[in-house]
Each structure stands twice: as C-alpha cells, then as structure tokens.
Design an enzyme around this catalytic site. Structure first.
Site, PDB file in Angstrom:
ATOM      1  N   ASP A   1       0.832  -1.203   0.000  1.00  0.00           N
ATOM      2  CA  ASP A   1       0.000   0.000   0.000  1.00  0.00           C
ATOM      3  C   ASP A   1       0.868   1.255   0.000  1.00  0.00           C
ATOM      4  O   ASP A   1       0.355   2.373  -0.081  1.00  0.00           O
ATOM      5  CB  ASP A   1      -1.000   0.001   1.153  1.00  0.00           C
ATOM      6  CG  ASP A   1      -0.368  -0.118   2.525  1.00  0.00           C
ATOM      7  OD1 ASP A   1       0.872  -0.172   2.612  1.00  0.00           O
ATOM      8  OD2 ASP A   1      -1.124  -0.158   3.523  1.00  0.00           O
ATOM      9  N   SER A   2       2.183   1.065   0.024  1.00  0.00           N
ATOM     10  CA  SER A   2       3.119   2.169  -0.224  1.00  0.00           C
ATOM     11  C   SER A   2       2.889   2.797  -1.582  1.00  0.00           C
ATOM     12  O   SER A   2       3.370   3.904  -1.846  1.00  0.00           O
ATOM     13  CB  SER A   2       4.562   1.665  -0.125  1.00  0.00           C
ATOM     14  OG  SER A   2       4.758   0.502  -0.910  1.00  0.00           O
TER      15      SER A   2
ATOM     16  N   ASP B   1      -0.628  -6.188   0.418  1.00  0.00           N
ATOM     17  CA  ASP B   1      -1.102  -5.496   1.616  1.00  0.00           C
ATOM     18  C   ASP B   1      -2.616  -5.375   1.603  1.00  0.00           C
ATOM     19  O   ASP B   1      -3.209  -5.023   0.571  1.00  0.00           O
ATOM     20  CB  ASP B   1      -0.531  -4.077   1.673  1.00  0.00           C
ATOM     21  CG  ASP B   1       0.857  -4.023   2.273  1.00  0.00           C
ATOM     22  OD1 ASP B   1       1.236  -4.950   3.004  1.00  0.00           O
ATOM     23  OD2 ASP B   1       1.565  -3.035   2.007  1.00  0.00           O
TER      24      ASP B   1
ATOM     25  N   LYS C   1      -1.104  -9.349   3.646  1.00  0.00           N
ATOM     26  CA  LYS C   1      -0.393  -8.815   4.807  1.00  0.00           C
ATOM     27  C   LYS C   1      -1.296  -7.878   5.588  1.00  0.00           C
ATOM     28  O   LYS C   1      -1.945  -7.008   5.002  1.00  0.00           O
ATOM     29  CB  LYS C   1       0.880  -8.077   4.382  1.00  0.00           C
ATOM     30  CG  LYS C   1       1.685  -7.514   5.585  1.00  0.00           C
ATOM     31  CD  LYS C   1       3.121  -7.170   5.198  1.00  0.00           C
ATOM     32  CE  LYS C   1       3.220  -5.910   4.373  1.00  0.00           C
ATOM     33  NZ  LYS C   1       2.804  -4.699   5.141  1.00  0.00           N
TER      34      LYS C   1
ATOM     35  N   GLU D   1      -1.433  -5.358   9.174  1.00  0.00           N
ATOM     36  CA  GLU D   1      -0.665  -4.676  10.204  1.00  0.00           C
ATOM     37  C   GLU D   1      -1.327  -4.867  11.565  1.00  0.00           C
ATOM     38  O   GLU D   1      -2.552  -4.890  11.664  1.00  0.00           O
ATOM     39  CB  GLU D   1      -0.558  -3.183   9.884  1.00  0.00           C
ATOM     40  CG  GLU D   1       0.189  -2.883   8.594  1.00  0.00           C
ATOM     41  CD  GLU D   1       0.361  -1.392   8.341  1.00  0.00           C
ATOM     42  OE1 GLU D   1       0.028  -0.589   9.229  1.00  0.00           O
ATOM     43  OE2 GLU D   1       0.835  -1.030   7.240  1.00  0.00           O
TER      44      GLU D   1
ATOM     45  N   GLU E   1       9.357  -3.634  10.868  1.00  0.00           N
ATOM     46  CA  GLU E   1       9.766  -2.351  10.291  1.00  0.00           C
ATOM     47  C   GLU E   1      10.267  -1.399  11.366  1.00  0.00           C
ATOM     48  O   GLU E   1       9.600  -1.166  12.369  1.00  0.00           O
ATOM     49  CB  GLU E   1       8.596  -1.716   9.535  1.00  0.00           C
ATOM     50  CG  GLU E   1       8.964  -0.399   8.865  1.00  0.00           C
ATOM     51  CD  GLU E   1       7.933   0.077   7.857  1.00  0.00           C
ATOM     52  OE1 GLU E   1       8.112   1.179   7.308  1.00  0.00           O
ATOM     53  OE2 GLU E   1       6.950  -0.653   7.608  1.00  0.00           O
TER      54      GLU E   1
END
Length: 262
Positions: free
Chosen positions: A42-43, A81, A110, A112, A179
């Site tokens: 999602d970057s 993501d 993925k 978070e 991270e």
C-alpha cells in the site's frame, strides 16, 4: 516460489530478497533478477499516487495493482497489503476482502497489527488464506505514532513486540515483516519464531529484507530513509540494480550498520 520454499530458506539460513512491485513491467524485471517475494504494498499510495501516507489507498487500488503484478510474474511469491479499513472491523470483513485480493493474484495477504489481529489471522488461515503479519512501525498507524519513528526501543515495548510476534506465528501467520525496530530485537524475534521474518530498517539478522522499489532505485523526493541504499548508483541499468540488491541481501552485505537502528 511458495510458502514452503520460503520456510525452507529460513531453515537453511538462505536470506530472502523481497521488493515492492506495483506493475507488470517492473514485476517482470524483478522476477528475472531473482527477487524471491514481490510485495504489492500500500506504499503505492505514496510512490504511485503521490499521497503523504498509505491511508488513502483503496481495496480496488490493491486489486488492480495485484492483478498487474501477477500478470508480469512467473516465479516470485506475491504478497499483497490489505489497505487501511479493509480488515480491522471484523474477521468476516477481512475474509471477504482478502478473497478479492487472492482472486486478483495474491498468494498471501499482509495485515498490520499485533495481538488485536490474532482472531482475524486465525480466521483467514483456517479458511485457506495465507497471512503475513507486520509489527514495529505500522504505516497505517502513522498518526498514532506521531510520524515515522523507530519503535520498541524501551524494554516494555520490545517485550510486547516479541510476544506479539510469537502470538501471530502461533495463530497461523506464515511470514512476518518487522519495520524500523532495533537490530537486536529483530534478531531475537527471528530466532524466537519458526516463520520467516523480513526486515525493513530492522538490521541484518532477519531472515530476509524488503525495500520499496523506488527507494532502492534512488527515486525519492528529499532525504531518503536511513535504512535505504541506492542500488542504482553505478549499476548502469534498473535490472542490474535489482540484481545487485538481491545479491547484497543474499550475501548479507545489505543492510550495513549505517542502515540499522540500535
């Protein structure tokens, strides 16, 4: 490449090279260069859309870019993501949205978050969807953190992160991203869990490394993050830069001390 292969790489000590990817052409280049895992991150909200963070990225965006990457990939394992708001509400919501990403070509999703995500991770894995966890600096919580800062530097936070990592692995997560955490903590996590641990700004003792494609090619406005190395310098071509990145990860010459937080 598959999840079993990645697990075997961890077991024999072979480092895993991960790179973000958002389209078919760069996916094909990365695939050819030997990247083990392509992360449809999602970057893309920052690198492709020009936002200040990842929060504006939609599920439809992630589906589209996953499909593009899958079309350009033959060998690498594809992780996508789950964007902000697509998995936090209920495990059922997460499952419905993860199905769409898997249908678009993802082989793993993925999410978070730590202990709060355990029920969701369990729910997805029990229904056949491989899950990668993400601890430390979780960019979707950037406003809660007050910016992009190194996490888990004090003893209590470090202990909590280690506990969360163990719990995610026990819940069925097949991989974990760490991270911006101290290198010693990342090393402890990698040793404590049986699943591959991929670091970004987490030191050289993780089971693999990930960078944002544009960062490792030197495509960024302003100052680059400390954990980034510009592999385009002296490479001569994008393909060679990616090959050099893969080689550096495998040889454990990247990241160096200068890319690491203590």
């Amino acid at each position: 490449m598959n999840l079993l292969t990645l697990q075997q790489m961890k077991e024999r000590g072979e480092k895993i090279a991960v790179l973000t990817s958002y389209d078919a052409s760069f996916a094909a280049l990365s695939d050819k260069a030997g990247v083990d895992v392509l992360l449809v991150g999602d970057s893309l909200g920052m690198t492709m859309q020009g936002h200040a963070n990842t929060l504006a990225v939609s599920l439809r965006d992630m589906e589209y870019h996953t499909r593009c990457v899958a079309n350009g990939t033959q060998h690498a394992f594809i992780v996508t993501d789950m964007p902000f708001g697509s998995f936090q509400k209920t495990p059922e919501q997460a499952f419905e949205n993860a199905v769409l990403l898997m249908a678009a070509g993802a082989q793993m999703v993925k999410v978070e978050g730590g202990a709060i995500m355990l029920e969701t991770v369990r729910f997805l894995v029990e229904r056949g969807i491989p899950v990668c966890g993400h601890l430390g600096l979780t960019p979707q919580s950037v406003h809660q953190f007050g910016g992009y800062r190194v996490q888990a530097r004090d003893e209590a936070a470090a202990r909590q992160l280690l506990d969360d990592a163990k719990a995610l692995a026990a819940a069925g997560a097949g991989m974990l991203v760490l991270e911006m955490v101290p290198a010693a903590l990342a090393a402890a996590v990698s040793q404590a869990v049986h699943i591959p641990v991929i670091g970004i700004g987490a030191g050289k003792y993780c089971d693999g490394q990930v960078l944002v494609l544009q960062d490792m090619l030197g495509i960024y406005a302003g100052k680059s993050p400390r954990f980034v190395r510009n592999f385009m310098q002296g490479a001569g071509s994008i393909e060679q830069a990616i090959c050099d990145y893969v080689a550096a990860v495998k040889a454990q010459t990247f990241p160096g001390i200068e890319h690491t937080f203590e």
